[in-house]
Structure formats: C-alpha cells, structure tokens
Scaffold this motif. Structure first.
Motif, mmCIF file in Angstrom:
data_model
loop_
_atom_site.group_PDB
_atom_site.id
_atom_site.type_symbol
_atom_site.label_atom_id
_atom_site.label_comp_id
_atom_site.label_asym_id
_atom_site.label_seq_id
_atom_site.Cartn_x
_atom_site.Cartn_y
_atom_site.Cartn_z
ATOM 1 N N LYS A 179 -4.334 -28.607 -1.765
ATOM 2 C CA LYS A 179 -5.439 -28.818 -0.826
ATOM 3 C C LYS A 179 -5.473 -27.706 0.211
ATOM 4 O O LYS A 179 -4.446 -27.377 0.810
ATOM 5 C CB LYS A 179 -5.262 -30.178 -0.120
ATOM 6 N N SER A 180 -6.626 -27.091 0.373
ATOM 7 C CA SER A 180 -6.777 -26.061 1.400
ATOM 8 C C SER A 180 -7.916 -26.438 2.333
ATOM 9 O O SER A 180 -8.879 -27.089 1.921
ATOM 10 C CB SER A 180 -7.119 -24.720 0.763
ATOM 11 N N PHE A 181 -7.795 -26.026 3.582
ATOM 12 C CA PHE A 181 -8.931 -26.067 4.509
ATOM 13 C C PHE A 181 -9.311 -24.626 4.760
ATOM 14 O O PHE A 181 -8.598 -23.915 5.458
ATOM 15 C CB PHE A 181 -8.553 -26.750 5.817
ATOM 16 N N GLY A 182 -10.392 -24.185 4.176
ATOM 17 C CA GLY A 182 -10.770 -22.774 4.296
ATOM 18 C C GLY A 182 -9.688 -21.901 3.675
ATOM 19 O O GLY A 182 -9.295 -22.090 2.533
ATOM 20 N N GLU A 183 -9.189 -20.974 4.480
ATOM 21 C CA GLU A 183 -8.148 -20.052 4.002
ATOM 22 C C GLU A 183 -6.784 -20.727 3.965
ATOM 23 O O GLU A 183 -5.893 -20.302 3.245
ATOM 24 C CB GLU A 183 -8.059 -18.845 4.956
ATOM 25 N N LYS A 184 -6.666 -21.778 4.761
ATOM 26 C CA LYS A 184 -5.338 -22.334 5.007
ATOM 27 C C LYS A 184 -4.939 -23.361 3.947
ATOM 28 O O LYS A 184 -5.576 -24.402 3.810
ATOM 29 C CB LYS A 184 -5.377 -23.010 6.384
ATOM 30 N N GLN A 185 -3.892 -23.045 3.196
ATOM 31 C CA GLN A 185 -3.435 -23.992 2.184
ATOM 32 C C GLN A 185 -2.449 -24.965 2.819
ATOM 33 O O GLN A 185 -1.412 -24.561 3.351
ATOM 34 C CB GLN A 185 -2.784 -23.262 1.013
ATOM 35 N N ASN A 194 -26.581 -21.464 10.337
ATOM 36 C CA ASN A 194 -26.014 -22.607 11.039
ATOM 37 C C ASN A 194 -27.007 -23.752 11.157
ATOM 38 O O ASN A 194 -26.669 -24.919 10.935
ATOM 39 C CB ASN A 194 -25.630 -22.145 12.446
ATOM 40 N N ASN A 216 -8.271 -29.988 -4.092
ATOM 41 C CA ASN A 216 -8.833 -28.800 -4.743
ATOM 42 C C ASN A 216 -8.429 -28.749 -6.204
ATOM 43 O O ASN A 216 -9.182 -28.276 -7.044
ATOM 44 C CB ASN A 216 -8.363 -27.528 -4.025
ATOM 45 N N TYR A 224 -27.331 -25.374 7.905
ATOM 46 C CA TYR A 224 -26.130 -26.169 7.629
ATOM 47 C C TYR A 224 -26.248 -27.546 8.296
ATOM 48 O O TYR A 224 -26.019 -28.583 7.676
ATOM 49 C CB TYR A 224 -24.905 -25.406 8.148
ATOM 50 N N GLU A 268 -9.906 -37.323 1.727
ATOM 51 C CA GLU A 268 -10.096 -35.880 1.546
ATOM 52 C C GLU A 268 -10.126 -35.621 0.049
ATOM 53 O O GLU A 268 -9.421 -36.284 -0.708
ATOM 54 C CB GLU A 268 -8.932 -35.082 2.165
ATOM 55 N N THR A 305 -26.168 -15.638 11.098
ATOM 56 C CA THR A 305 -25.276 -16.800 11.143
ATOM 57 C C THR A 305 -25.926 -17.936 11.923
ATOM 58 O O THR A 305 -25.728 -19.108 11.612
ATOM 59 C CB THR A 305 -23.938 -16.450 11.835
#
Ligand SMILES: Nc1ncnc2c1ncn2[C@@H]1O[C@H](COP(=O)(O)OP(=O)(O)O)[C@@H](O)[C@H]1O
Ligand SMILES: [Mg+2]
Lengths: 251, 248
Positions: free
Chosen positions: B9-15, A7, B54, A10, B51, A3
């Motif tokens: 719209k999601s940020f990573g896992e979070k919708q 990183n 998705n 990235y 932004e 990672t």
C-alpha cells in the motif's frame, strides 16, 4: 493556473461522486425517516428565530429607506409598499436569508461531519456496512430542501409585516396605503421564482458543507478550516446560482 | 480465518506497506505490534477495506475480499466488528443507542429484543447502569468498552481492535485485554489486535506479528518473542524495562 483549474475539476468530480453516492437507497426506512426529522428539527426549527428577527428589521429598513428616497410628488404613496414587497420577495428573503443560513447551517454541518470523520465515526459506519454518505448527508439535503422554502415564505411575511409596523410607527407610510401597495400588481410568478431559488440554495447550503466536512483530514484545527471553507464556498455558489437563476427565470 | 497475501500500500510516493502476509485463525487473537508509524493502522484499514490495497489479496474464509464489489463486501462487513483507537462512538447517541445502532440498521428485531441484546452486550463488557449516558460523559476505558459492545452486537465472525489500550492506565488496559481474549474464545471469533503495548503481548498474544517500517519483520508468540533472534524485535521488547529484568 493549470493546477488551479485542475483543482477545481478535482473538487467538482469528488463532490459529484459523494453526492451521487448519497442518493442511494437507505438501509432501513424507519431509521432514515427518524434521521430526516432530526435534521428538520436541527436545521429548520433551529434557524427560525434568526430568520424572523433579521427579516422584520430588514423589512423595516427597506420601508424607511424607500420613504426617504421617494420624495417626488409623481410617485404615489403606496409605492413604498410595492418596493418593500418586491425587495423582500425577489431578493432579500430568498438570497440574503440563504446567505445567512449558509453561515449558520453550513458551519454546523461541516463541523459535525468533519468531527465524525476525524474521530473515525464515519469509518465506524462504513465498517458496519452502512453507506455513510446516505446515512449522514442525504437527510440533511432532504430536510434543507423541504424546510428552506418555508423559512423563506416566513421571512417574506415577517419582512413585509415589519415594514408595515415600523413604517406606520415612524409615520413614513399610512396603514392603508402600505397595505394597498403590497397588493398592487402582485405577481404569483415572483413567489415561484423565490421558492425555486430557496430550494436550489438549500441544496447548496446542505451539500457543499457536507462535502467539506466529509473529506476533512487531520484533527480539530482542520475541522475548523473545513467549516470556514464550507461557508465561503457555499456563499459564493449561492451568489453564482442567484445570477444564473435570475437570468433563466426572470430575463 | 483471515488470510492476508502479499499486500502493498502506498500513499502517493510513500510506500507504507511492503508485501505483508499474515494468517489470523478463528478463536485466536492475532497481535500486530510495532512502533508508532510502522503501518499497523494502515494494515488494519486495508484488511477491513477502509483503504484499498495496491496489490495482493485479503481472504475471509477463502472468500477474496479485495475482488468483491460494494454489495458483496457489505455481506462480509456485517460479519465484522471493529474497535477504533478513539472508540469512535456516535456522539449524538447514548450508550445503549450506540450498541443498538447495528441492530436497528441490519436486523428486524423488536424494541424489546434490541434492549435485551444491548444489555447482554453491555454485560459482556462489564458495563451496566450506564445505558443512558452519552459518550462525552464516559471515561476512556468506558468508551472502549462501549466500542467493544457495539462491535459484538451483531455477533461478528471477525473482530478488529486498533490500539485498544492507548490512553488507558495499566489496570484498565489489562481489563480490556482480558475482555478481548475472553470474547474471542467464547464467541469463537477471528480477532486481530494492533498494539504497541508489551503488556498486551504477554497477556493475549496467541500469535504475534511484528511490523517494522511497513514490512513483516518477525512472527511468533508471547513465549518466543522474549528470545527472538531479531535485533529490531529485541529492541522493541527491550524498551520495556520490566521485561529486561525478567529476561535476566
Ligand atoms: N491517509 C494517509 N495518507 C498518507 N500517509 C498516511 C495515511 N495514513 C497513514 N499514513 C502514513 O503511513 C504511516 C503508517 O501509519 P499508521 O499505520 O497510522 O502507523 P501506526 O503503526 O502507528 O498505526 C505513517 O508514516 C503515516 O504518516
Ligand atoms: Mg495506529
């Protein structure tokens, strides 16, 4: 470890795309020119005093230390002048001054751009249709790369003059011996080498902190953290590129 | 007219946004209301393209904004004005420089023309004689007004305001609300306003969209909201005590 490495890639990727985006055509030329002059004033003229003071004292210290070290009768007296000149020109002025500027200018750039990010000023630019990267970052890079070599040359003169002044005052050199020394076996290539370093370091000092500021998330606390990171990473990169450039240009 | 069709719209896992659709009409103020953290700001940032969504689409007068490239978007961006939650004035510039900034950037106006336009916009927001002040010298309400003046300096077709009243006293809030309403009608702009302030809902809610945990939960206007047939809406409305009294 994996990672950690991913990183790094990235950050390199994101840094590259931000800086590449900065190098696009500015919206309005006269606004852009004005921005460059603002930054020259802010980043260049604003750093003149500290560069002068530092260089004079460092030149003085190098001279006195050289005189202290060169006690053998086989070393000619003008060697002190040569030592001061070469240490200033090859290493002290381009590298150490750039490191100091990475602290001063770097934290300034990161906190300015970071504040603009967290207070949505960058969003405000984007929503107007202004390329925020070109508008904010490119003038800083141009101003730094233009002005840093001048600062470095000024630093060289200040250091050599400082060495002469303090050396003569403390009687470790004779006025003419030192002046003979600084002209002895003068290589123009060394100036070229120093100026190339100055320009590359200027690019690092302006673009790396701009990157850290631009991607700040959060509030005042995070702006402070970005600014610290900016100084640490730009200093490390200066040392790394100092090594690479020295290998390429002198070895 | 702005049409939002089924955006998520999601940020990573979070919708954060789930299948939100809405229509904002020209000359009217569309209010997006909801509790803090319900996704209002993210919705607005998706609509203006700060932004990326998705899925789903955003249409500005039938032009599909989501599918445009940077250059095409720039054309629409020039038709947008936005007032940010903290006003987002440029710290290093005076009031008049802030308002003149879009003019310098996107028009070939002479200095006189710019000054004239700047004064016109500042007059619209009732802020005269402050031209030379810097943002640090302004009160919260003044900052918002300068923000509005800057947003309308290029005569936008679309105006976005994110919590225009946050941090303002009720009186100043009212003034800002009236300003937004007036400007919207007078300049015939399509305006979207985010708020969690029930006073604003009553003042300027031509159309009201209620967002609950990232979903469009209810739609109506300032008249129908008091009798909405929806538990969460009534809870939101009911927290304003004054309105509770009113409903009795
Ligand atoms: N850039 C982001 N990354 C991750 N989560 C975010 C981001 N922006 C907003 N969120 C989350 O989305 C949710 C909605 O936020 P927001 O739209 O700001 O709410 P509000 O309705 O108060 O304006 C919050 O839970 C917030 O934490
Ligand atoms: Mg919000």
């Amino acid at each position: 470890m994996v990672t950690y490495v991913s990183n790094i890639f990235y950050h390199i990727g994101r840094y590259y795309s931000l800086i590449a985006r900065a190098f696009s055509k500015p919206e309005k030329n006269y606004v852009f020119r004005k921005r460059i002059f603002e930054e020259i004033d802010n980043l260049g003229i604003g750093s003149l005093a500290i560069v002068l003071i530092m260089s004079v004292f460092m030149g003085a210290v190098i001279t006195i230390q050289a005189a202290f070290g060169f006690t053998s009768p086989w070393i000619p007296p003008y060697a002190i002048g040569v030592a001061t000149r070469d240490s200033m020109m090859l290493e002290f002025s381009p590298t150490l001054v750039s490191l100091i500027l990475a602290g001063k200018v770097g934290s300034n750039i990161a906190s300015e751009i970071g504040t603009m990010r967290v207070s949505e000023q960058i969003d405000a630019l984007e929503i107007m249709g202004v390329n925020s990267s070109t508008h904010l970052i490119l003038p800083k890079i141009i101003a730094s790369v233009l002005i840093n070599p001048f600062l470095i040359v000024i630093s060289m003169f200040a250091g050599i003059i400082g060495g002469w002044g303090f050396g003569v005052l403390t009687h470790v050199v004779t006025p003419y011996g030192y002046l003979y020394g600084i002209q002895y076996d003068f290589r123009t290539y060394n100036v070229v080498y120093a100026l190339i370093k100055a320009a590359v370091f200027a690019f690092i000092i302006s673009s790396v902190p701009a990157y850290h500021g631009y991607y700040t998330k959060g509030g005042a606390l995070e702006v402070g953290q970005s600014s610290t990171k900016a100084v640490v990473y730009s200093s490390l990169l200066i040392l790394l590129f100092n090594f690479i450039l020295t290998q390429l240009l002198l070895a | 007219m702005i049409e939002v069709r089924n955006i998520s719209k999601s940020f990573g896992e979070k919708q954060v946004l789930k299948n939100v659709s809405l229509v904002a009409e020209q000359g009217k103020t569309t209010l997006v209301i909801g509790a803090s953290g319900s996704g209002k700001t993210v919705l607005m940032k998706c609509i203006v393209g700060l932004e990326e969504v998705n899925s789903g689409g955003i249409f500005y007068n039938e032009r599909n904004f989501s599918e445009m490239n940077t250059k095409q978007r720039k054309g629409i961006r020039k038709e947008m004005g936005m007032l940010f939650q903290g006003a987002a004035l440029f710290d290093s510039q005076s009031v008049e420089e802030n308002v003149a900034f879009p003019l310098s950037m996107f028009t070939n106006m002479t200095e006189e023309e710019k000054t004239e336009r700047v004064n016109f916009c500042l007059k619209k927001v009732n802020l005269e004689n402050s031209n030379k002040l810097h943002p640090s010298e302004l009160s919260g309400g003044m900052k918002k007004r300068v923000g509005i003046a800057r947003a309308i300096s290029l005569s936008p077709k679309y105006l976005f305001c994110d919590e225009p009243n946050s941090g303002l006293d009720p009186l100043t809030s009212h003034v800002i609300d009236d300003l937004i309403k007036e400007i919207t009608q007078e300049l015939n702009i399509t305006t979207i306003v985010n708020t969690h302030d029930m006073n604003s809902v009553m003042n300027i809610g031509d159309k009201v969209i209620f967002i609950y945990k990232g979903e469009k939960w209810w739609e109506g206007n300032s008249a129908t909201i008091l009798h909405a047939d929806n538990k969460e809406v009534l809870e939101f409305v009911g927290t304003a005590k004054m309105l509770k009294e009113l409903r009795k």
